[in-house]
Design a protein around this motif. Structure first.
Motif, PDB file in Angstrom:
ATOM      1  N   LEU A 128      -7.386 -13.665   1.125  1.00  8.82           N
ATOM      2  CA  LEU A 128      -6.577 -14.743   1.686  1.00  8.82           C
ATOM      3  C   LEU A 128      -7.009 -15.149   3.089  1.00  8.82           C
ATOM      4  O   LEU A 128      -6.774 -16.272   3.516  1.00  8.82           O
ATOM      5  CB  LEU A 128      -5.103 -14.350   1.691  1.00  8.82           C
ATOM      6  N   ARG A 152      -3.368  -6.367  -3.903  1.00 11.59           N
ATOM      7  CA  ARG A 152      -4.597  -6.987  -4.398  1.00 11.59           C
ATOM      8  C   ARG A 152      -4.268  -8.426  -4.779  1.00 11.59           C
ATOM      9  O   ARG A 152      -3.196  -8.709  -5.299  1.00 11.59           O
ATOM     10  CB  ARG A 152      -5.071  -6.222  -5.637  1.00 11.59           C
ATOM     11  N   VAL A 153      -5.213  -9.315  -4.535  1.00 11.34           N
ATOM     12  CA  VAL A 153      -5.020 -10.719  -4.885  1.00 11.34           C
ATOM     13  C   VAL A 153      -6.135 -11.167  -5.821  1.00 11.34           C
ATOM     14  O   VAL A 153      -7.311 -10.837  -5.614  1.00 11.34           O
ATOM     15  CB  VAL A 153      -4.997 -11.615  -3.624  1.00 11.34           C
ATOM     16  N   ALA A 176       2.255 -13.551  -0.702  1.00 15.16           N
ATOM     17  CA  ALA A 176       1.193 -12.760  -1.337  1.00 15.16           C
ATOM     18  C   ALA A 176       0.516 -11.858  -0.308  1.00 15.16           C
ATOM     19  O   ALA A 176       0.233 -10.688  -0.566  1.00 15.16           O
ATOM     20  CB  ALA A 176       0.171 -13.693  -1.984  1.00 15.16           C
ATOM     21  N   ARG A 177       0.280 -12.416   0.863  1.00 13.60           N
ATOM     22  CA  ARG A 177      -0.403 -11.638   1.894  1.00 13.60           C
ATOM     23  C   ARG A 177       0.461 -10.464   2.337  1.00 13.60           C
ATOM     24  O   ARG A 177      -0.030  -9.368   2.584  1.00 13.60           O
ATOM     25  CB  ARG A 177      -0.699 -12.552   3.090  1.00 13.60           C
ATOM     26  N   ALA A 213       1.301  -8.155  -1.484  1.00 17.69           N
ATOM     27  CA  ALA A 213       0.322  -7.783  -2.506  1.00 17.69           C
ATOM     28  C   ALA A 213      -0.698  -6.792  -1.972  1.00 17.69           C
ATOM     29  O   ALA A 213      -1.166  -6.904  -0.845  1.00 17.69           O
ATOM     30  CB  ALA A 213      -0.375  -9.027  -3.037  1.00 17.69           C
ATOM     31  N   LYS A 251      -8.691  -7.078  -1.815  1.00 18.05           N
ATOM     32  CA  LYS A 251      -7.534  -6.799  -0.989  1.00 18.05           C
ATOM     33  C   LYS A 251      -6.955  -8.115  -0.485  1.00 18.05           C
ATOM     34  O   LYS A 251      -7.692  -9.071  -0.223  1.00 18.05           O
ATOM     35  CB  LYS A 251      -7.947  -5.942   0.220  1.00 18.05           C
ATOM     36  N   ALA A 252      -5.645  -8.148  -0.327  1.00 19.78           N
ATOM     37  CA  ALA A 252      -4.961  -9.391   0.031  1.00 19.78           C
ATOM     38  C   ALA A 252      -5.570 -10.036   1.270  1.00 19.78           C
ATOM     39  O   ALA A 252      -5.888 -11.223   1.266  1.00 19.78           O
ATOM     40  CB  ALA A 252      -3.469  -9.129   0.230  1.00 19.78           C
ATOM     41  N   GLU A 253      -5.747  -9.239   2.316  1.00 19.18           N
ATOM     42  CA  GLU A 253      -6.227  -9.842   3.565  1.00 19.18           C
ATOM     43  C   GLU A 253      -7.654 -10.384   3.414  1.00 19.18           C
ATOM     44  O   GLU A 253      -8.001 -11.414   3.985  1.00 19.18           O
ATOM     45  CB  GLU A 253      -6.113  -8.872   4.752  1.00 19.18           C
TER      46      GLU A 253
END
Lengths: 213, 255
Positions: B236, B217-218, B211-212, B215, B231-233
């Motif tokens: 996560l 967007r998470v 995912a990181r 993606a 945002k992924a970062e």
């Protein structure tokens, strides 16, 4: 041996009646069974309930009784039909109930994921049934269907009760007339030959459709 | 305009309230990962987009075209069956359990829908299937049946089958959850390739690292709600919510 040869013409005639009844019933019942199974599985309540009632009645009473009902019952109602048609009608009504149940179980055994996969790919309901579900159902129901087909061959003997000259009745007539047991033995061999062919046919069909798991 | 818009989706199974008002807007080319504990409603949410689940209330629009919205009584009212079938085709779906057609070989699995639904001829469908199977690395398995393939290979066929319909959005419902750990890589690689092509995708997954990586967007879901989104970062690595943090630490601990 000579006696057996003398019996042959009438026995073969009886067998031909048996086979006619068998094939005609089978050709009508198998597709009808699929249609009835789909009717049984519909969300439309009245049809669904009707199918349950139908299966209950025709699986829940003796085939012989149904035969009497169709032949004599319709006669009483003024609908005189010949013996052969009556026999076909009774057999179709009875066997369709069994096949409907077999196909229903087969359809229900197909994983929900198969419907979902077909759905998201945009297949219509008819396409999902004809291309995805039913082909898998047919293979799964081969063993129970072959059981019923073999039963059908043997059940054809019941029509002697409405006076039809099928194989068993011919044998019995000869046995009584000639005071001999041999006609029964010949009849047994004939039945075994017919069921043997059916058995081999289904074995072949199962092997042929066994290309996937 | 959004390629997919879902507003305030509610869904109950009997008395269990699975989705308690969740929304999502997806732009073309975006890759969205939905994470969360099992039972959080993430798969159900995904399955609402192509009507594998029927919603109780809310609105879903695909490329500006309405699929379902609330009627005057506040309950979801769907468009006609034919419209929905057409809208569904814009969305490819990959299932956790692959759901390949076992009685069809790999080529037939991929060719089936283009021929039946898009009226492609055999030649055209075959050509398309070949290209897609090459793409997912299964050029040598065309004539095999699903049971002859590993889980990872089956899932790649399923991806090719979905791509054959040229979907505008690809949805993945835990695509690697049914796979042995050593087989997840080959499937994730294929999905990653699709991300590089800037395909619009929504992926429900337990693979945090994946995912990181892919993606944009998470979404973190829990108990039928989107707890955190970004945002992924951000989500996560520096989650703002305790629940997200707790979930991530359990998942990462298990590695």
């Amino acid at each position: 041996m000579e006696y057996v040869l003398i019996l042959m013409p009438s026995m073969l005639k009886g067998t031909s009646v048996t086979l006619q009844l068998f094939f005609l019933t089978l050709i009508i019942t198998l597709p009808l069974g699929v249609i009835l199974a789909l009717a049984r599985l519909t969300k439309f309540k009245p049809l669904n309930l009707f199918m349950q009632l139908y299966v209950w009645v025709f699986r829940g009473t003796p085939l012989l009784l149904q035969l009497f009902f169709v032949y004599f019952g319709l006669g009483i109602l003024g609908l005189k039909i010949d013996r052969f048609s009556a026999a076909v009608l009774a057999f179709v009504l009875n066997y369709a109930a069994y096949y409907a149940e077999i196909f229903r179980a087969g359809i229900q055994s197909i994983d929900r994921g198969q419907y979902e996969a077909a759905d998201v790919l945009g297949l219509t309901r008819v396409q999902t049934m004809t291309k995805i579900v039913l082909p898998q159902v047919f293979r799964r129901v081969l063993p129970p269907v072959s059981n019923e087909v073999i039963n059908l061959i043997k059940d054809t003997a019941l029509v002697y009760a409405i006076g039809m000259s099928e194989l068993l009745r011919v044998a019995k007539t000869a046995a009584v007339r000639d005071f001999s047991f041999i006609p029964f033995l010949v009849a047994a061999v004939f039945y075994l030959a017919m069921t043997g062919v059916v058995q081999q046919f289904f074995k072949w069909l199962e092997a042929k459709t066994n290309f996937y798991r | 305009m959004y390629i997919l818009q879902a507003n305030d989706i509610h869904k109950s199974f009997h008395r269990l309230h699975v989705l308690k008002g969740v929304s999502l807007q997806v732009k073309t080319g975006e890759v969205i990962a939905i994470i969360g504990p099992s039972g959080s409603g993430k798969s159900t949410f995904l399955r609402c987009f192509n009507r594998l689940e029927t919603i109780d209330s809310g609105l879903i629009e695909i490329q500006g075209e309405l699929m379902v919205e609330n009627g005057p009584d506040g309950k979801a009212k769907y468009k006609a069956e034919a419209d929905i079938r057409r809208l569904r085709r814009k969305m490819g779906m990959v299932f956790q359990n692959f759901n390949l057609f076992p009685h069809k070989n790999v080529m037939q699995n991929v060719m089936l829908a283009p021929m039946l639904v898009e009226d492609n001829g055999v030649k055209e469908a075959e050509e398309k299937a070949r290209v897609l199977l090459d793409k997912v690395g299964l050029a040598d398995k065309r004539e095999n049946f699903p049971f002859e393939l590993s889980g990872g290979q089956q899932q790649r066929v399923a991806i090719a089958r979905a791509l054959a319909m040229d979907p505008d959005i690809m949805c993945f419902d835990e695509p690697t959850s049914a796979l042995d750990p050593e087989l997840t890589g080959e499937v994730l690689r294929v999905i990653k390739d699709l991300a590089i092509e800037r395909r619009t995708m929504i992926v429900v997954t337990h693979e945090i690292g994946f995912a990181r990586e892919v993606a944009d967007r998470v979404l973190f879901m829990d108990e039928g709600l989107i707890v955190e989104e970004g945002k992924a970062e951000e989500v996560l690595i520096n989650p703002r919510h305790e629940r997200t943090e707790a979930f991530l630490s359990t998942v990462l601990m298990a590695r």
